[in-house]
Design a protein around this motif. Structure first.
Motif, PDB file in Angstrom:
ATOM      1  N   LEU A   1       0.792  -1.241   0.000  1.00 45.48           N
ATOM      2  CA  LEU A   1       0.000   0.000   0.000  1.00 45.48           C
ATOM      3  C   LEU A   1       0.817   1.280   0.000  1.00 45.48           C
ATOM      4  CD1 LEU A   1      -2.783  -0.959   2.574  1.00 45.48           C
ATOM      5  CD2 LEU A   1      -2.845  -1.200   0.096  1.00 45.48           C
ATOM      6  N   THR A   2       2.141   1.204  -0.027  1.00 49.14           N
ATOM      7  CA  THR A   2       2.901   2.452   0.083  1.00 49.14           C
ATOM      8  C   THR A   2       3.915   2.615  -1.043  1.00 49.14           C
ATOM      9  OG1 THR A   2       4.527   1.384   1.547  1.00 49.14           O
ATOM     10  CG2 THR A   2       2.676   2.515   2.583  1.00 49.14           C
ATOM     11  N   GLY A   3       3.749   1.903  -2.151  1.00 53.22           N
ATOM     12  CA  GLY A   3       4.679   2.044  -3.256  1.00 53.22           C
ATOM     13  C   GLY A   3       4.349   3.254  -4.100  1.00 53.22           C
ATOM     14  N   GLY A   4       5.094   3.401  -5.210  1.00 51.67           N
ATOM     15  CA  GLY A   4       4.926   4.564  -6.061  1.00 51.67           C
ATOM     16  C   GLY A   4       4.088   4.300  -7.295  1.00 51.67           C
ATOM     17  N   ASP A   5       3.454   3.120  -7.391  1.00 52.83           N
ATOM     18  CA  ASP A   5       2.626   2.814  -8.549  1.00 52.83           C
ATOM     19  C   ASP A   5       1.291   3.558  -8.461  1.00 52.83           C
ATOM     20  OD1 ASP A   5       4.583   0.571  -8.182  1.00 52.83           O
ATOM     21  OD2 ASP A   5       3.689  -0.073 -10.076  1.00 52.83           O
ATOM     22  N   TRP A   6       0.794   4.036  -9.589  1.00 53.42           N
ATOM     23  CA  TRP A   6      -0.444   4.795  -9.585  1.00 53.42           C
ATOM     24  C   TRP A   6      -1.134   4.689 -10.944  1.00 53.42           C
ATOM     25  CZ3 TRP A   6      -0.820   8.851 -13.136  1.00 53.42           C
ATOM     26  CH2 TRP A   6       0.395   9.240 -13.727  1.00 53.42           C
ATOM     27  N   CYS A   7      -2.426   4.949 -10.957  1.00 53.96           N
ATOM     28  CA  CYS A   7      -3.177   5.067 -12.200  1.00 53.96           C
ATOM     29  C   CYS A   7      -4.358   5.995 -11.949  1.00 53.96           C
ATOM     30  CB  CYS A   7      -3.645   3.704 -12.717  1.00 53.96           C
ATOM     31  SG  CYS A   7      -4.757   2.816 -11.612  1.00 53.96           S
ATOM     32  N   ASP A   8      -4.856   6.596 -13.011  1.00 52.63           N
ATOM     33  CA  ASP A   8      -5.945   7.550 -12.855  1.00 52.63           C
ATOM     34  C   ASP A   8      -6.682   7.672 -14.172  1.00 52.63           C
ATOM     35  OD1 ASP A   8      -7.503   9.337 -11.417  1.00 52.63           O
ATOM     36  OD2 ASP A   8      -6.333  11.067 -12.065  1.00 52.63           O
TER      37      ASP A   8
ATOM     38  N   GLY B   1     -14.822  18.017 -22.831  1.00 49.63           N
ATOM     39  CA  GLY B   1     -15.257  17.799 -24.213  1.00 49.63           C
ATOM     40  C   GLY B   1     -15.792  16.415 -24.472  1.00 49.63           C
ATOM     41  N   GLY B   2     -15.925  15.581 -23.416  1.00 51.13           N
ATOM     42  CA  GLY B   2     -16.430  14.232 -23.607  1.00 51.13           C
ATOM     43  C   GLY B   2     -15.345  13.197 -23.779  1.00 51.13           C
ATOM     44  N   GLU B   3     -14.097  13.615 -23.848  1.00 49.56           N
ATOM     45  CA  GLU B   3     -12.987  12.672 -23.949  1.00 49.56           C
ATOM     46  C   GLU B   3     -12.603  12.162 -22.556  1.00 49.56           C
ATOM     47  OE1 GLU B   3     -10.529  14.181 -27.837  1.00 49.56           O
ATOM     48  OE2 GLU B   3     -10.089  15.142 -25.933  1.00 49.56           O
ATOM     49  N   ALA B   4     -11.651  11.249 -22.532  1.00 45.99           N
ATOM     50  CA  ALA B   4     -11.160  10.697 -21.267  1.00 45.99           C
ATOM     51  C   ALA B   4      -9.644  10.836 -21.199  1.00 45.99           C
ATOM     52  CB  ALA B   4     -11.545   9.226 -21.128  1.00 45.99           C
ATOM     53  N   LEU B   5      -9.150  11.181 -20.031  1.00 44.81           N
ATOM     54  CA  LEU B   5      -7.712  11.202 -19.774  1.00 44.81           C
ATOM     55  C   LEU B   5      -7.369   9.922 -19.012  1.00 44.81           C
ATOM     56  CD1 LEU B   5      -4.912  12.638 -19.570  1.00 44.81           C
ATOM     57  CD2 LEU B   5      -5.701  13.550 -17.374  1.00 44.81           C
ATOM     58  N   LEU B   6      -6.456   9.154 -19.556  1.00 45.74           N
ATOM     59  CA  LEU B   6      -5.969   7.942 -18.911  1.00 45.74           C
ATOM     60  C   LEU B   6      -4.507   8.138 -18.572  1.00 45.74           C
ATOM     61  CD1 LEU B   6      -7.485   5.209 -21.303  1.00 45.74           C
ATOM     62  CD2 LEU B   6      -8.582   6.437 -19.417  1.00 45.74           C
ATOM     63  N   ALA B   7      -4.111   7.779 -17.365  1.00 46.09           N
ATOM     64  CA  ALA B   7      -2.713   7.948 -16.949  1.00 46.09           C
ATOM     65  C   ALA B   7      -2.333   6.797 -16.015  1.00 46.09           C
ATOM     66  CB  ALA B   7      -2.503   9.286 -16.242  1.00 46.09           C
ATOM     67  N   ILE B   8      -1.106   6.380 -16.139  1.00 47.42           N
ATOM     68  CA  ILE B   8      -0.588   5.307 -15.289  1.00 47.42           C
ATOM     69  C   ILE B   8       0.916   5.507 -15.162  1.00 47.42           C
ATOM     70  CG2 ILE B   8      -0.213   3.693 -17.210  1.00 47.42           C
ATOM     71  CD1 ILE B   8      -1.140   1.442 -15.305  1.00 47.42           C
ATOM     72  N   GLY B   9       1.488   5.149 -14.012  1.00 45.75           N
ATOM     73  CA  GLY B   9       2.931   5.360 -13.842  1.00 45.75           C
ATOM     74  C   GLY B   9       3.470   4.708 -12.594  1.00 45.75           C
ATOM     75  N   ASP B  10       4.741   4.913 -12.405  1.00 49.64           N
ATOM     76  CA  ASP B  10       5.454   4.298 -11.274  1.00 49.64           C
ATOM     77  C   ASP B  10       6.590   5.222 -10.866  1.00 49.64           C
ATOM     78  OD1 ASP B  10       6.610   2.701  -9.390  1.00 49.64           O
ATOM     79  OD2 ASP B  10       7.309   1.158 -10.789  1.00 49.64           O
TER      80      ASP B  10
END
Length: 475
Positions: free
Chosen positions: A275-282, A288-297
């Protein structure tokens, strides 16, 4: 037969456990032999040499008991969830028993005022032999002021009440050194039962006590660090919960349109730093109806990773809402990370998806490429150029586009799964993900697809967290 152990010839090498077992056996055997010698002694008790020898045998037995206790601890290993107590056994007063030190003997004859000291007594007390031994009246002048009352009580018990004494006091030598000594003494009674003399054995335990204080200080320091680590872990977890509340509930997002998108994400924690690492996603729906996808470490764990993640994720969301494309967004993000007071490195992938056209535009910063599953097979998309965030100033990130079709599955993941404890390479894990194509083709939702990936990789041991995001394109 001479001992096989010499300074110029090392002893035969054994396994650690075998060596400890052998030492334990030797210690027990020697302890038994020494106890037998002590029982067999039949010299008259009024013999001063015999009393001194008996005292030394008693000390040796205590020392062997301590050694046996330490070897037993060494064999047992570190107790789970606690810091081992390595200060030794327990004396009659409840404190740790002293280990070997320099020993001197002495006797004070109360009838003739004669005093006899061994050479070691002079060395321990720092007194020149030419000055001769000290009388009982002179001896208190060497005792540390705070221990004077204890010393007086001990000597009184021995001379007046006829009790044997055993305790520790501090003495101040002529050269100013403070030494801790163990005093063991017994009264010698005359025919009428009165105390005729007092014999004593003095042992310098200064080095031992310094070692014990160092051990206790180290133990306290270790306990403090462990408590600090637990506190940091809890704080980092709370910070991540505040920053990524939706991630904790398995991130989901749906967009309507000709190429509608259904999104789900899950996380695979690692054992060392759950639960405390640096991995993330959002994922974020844009105006405008589009989606922003992001993921990283991000590199690191704990509070540093969590605080850096909070900064980075806020920047991603803000620039996404401002309409900045994936490539320029990563360029700004790299500048932000590079100028941070807490320098970190990180991989990232940012993308914008238009459900009206099915266009998926993306850029990456040293991050694994998305995997596209179509018609029952899978392949990795060709990545545009991009270096790790924080690796260099002024980095430029290229942007790529791919048009997705109804029925496509897109799997984005961090490189946590690519760093298992068996050191399997990134390519092998990517290939393993691609082998899931037939199973993924049979799933009915993005959530079911994400669950399939988690079930496949959840049994694997990892040295880092992992995050998986699945985008399913509907009709």
């Amino acid at each position: 037969m001479s001992s096989p152990l010499f300074a110029d010839r090392p002893a035969p090498q054994h396994s650690e456990r075998g060596t400890v077992d052998a030492l334990i056996s030797q210690t027990r055997r020697l302890r038994g032999e020494l106890a037998a010698v002590r029982r067999d002694a039949s010299v008259a008790e009024d013999d001063a040499l015999w009393r001194w020898q008996r005292a030394l045998r008693d000390l040796a037995v205590h020392q062997l008991d301590d050694l046996g206790s330490h070897l037993d601890q060494l064999k047992a290993g570190r107790p789970v969830g606690s810091v081992p107590d390595v200060t030794g056994g327990t004396a009659q007063d409840g404190g740790p028993r002293p280990l070997p030190g320099r020993v001197g003997s002495s006797e004070w004859n109360l009838l003739t005022d004669e005093v006899s000291w061994s050479a070691e007594m002079y060395e321990i007390l720092g007194r020149p032999v030419t000055r001769g031994p000290m009388t009982l009246d002179e001896l208190p002048s060497l005792v540390f002021a705070e221990d004077s009352a204890l010393f007086t009580a001990m000597v009184t018990d021995c001379l007046i009440d006829g009790k044997p004494i055993d305790g520790e006091i501090r003495i101040v030598r002529a050269d100013g050194q403070v030494r801790t000594v163990q005093l063991r003494a017994e009264p010698v009674l005359d025919a009428d039962g009165c105390t005729a003399s007092m014999w004593a054995v003095l042992r310098d335990v200064s080095a031992l006590r310094r070692g014990e204080r160092a051990v206790l200080a180290s133990r306290d320091s270790l306990s403090h660090r462990q408590q600090a680590a637990r506190t940091e872990h809890r704080f980092a977890r709370e910070l991540q919960d505040a920053v990524l509340p939706s991630w904790r509930r398995s991130l989901r997002l749906s967009l309507s349109g000709p190429a509608a998108l259904e999104l789900a994400a899950s996380r695979l924690p690692s054992e060392p730093h759950p639960l405390t690492g640096g991995d993330w996603c959002d994922a974020l729906g844009l105006p405008g109806g589009e989606a922003l996808l992001a993921i990283g470490d991000l590199t690191g764990h704990g509070v540093v990773a969590a605080s850096s993640l909070a900064m980075l994720l806020g920047a991603v969301r803000g620039m996404g809402m401002a309409g900045i494309g994936p490539g320029p967004l990563l360029g700004h993000l790299n500048q932000l990370v590079d100028s941070s007071e807490q320098p970190v490195l990180g991989s990232a992938l940012c993308a914008r998806y238009d459900p009206m056209t099915g266009m998926f535009a993306w850029a990456q910063a040293g991050h694994p490429a998305p995997l596209l599953f179509r018609d029952g097979t899978g392949r990795a998309l060709t990545p545009p150029d991009g270096v790790l965030l924080g690796a260099t100033s002024g980095a430029v990130y290229e942007q790529a586009e791919v048009r997705l079709r109804p029925g496509d599955l897109l799997v984005l993941h961090t490189d946590g799964p690519a760093r298992p404890t068996d050191a399997t390479g990134t390519g092998a894990w990517r290939d393993r993900l691609l082998t899931l194509a037939p199973r993924l083709a049979g799933t009915r939702s993005a959530r079911e697809c994400a669950t399939t990936v988690v079930e496949e990789f959840g049994r694997s041991e990892r040295t880092d967290d992992a995050c998986v995001m699945v985008a399913r394109i509907g009709g």
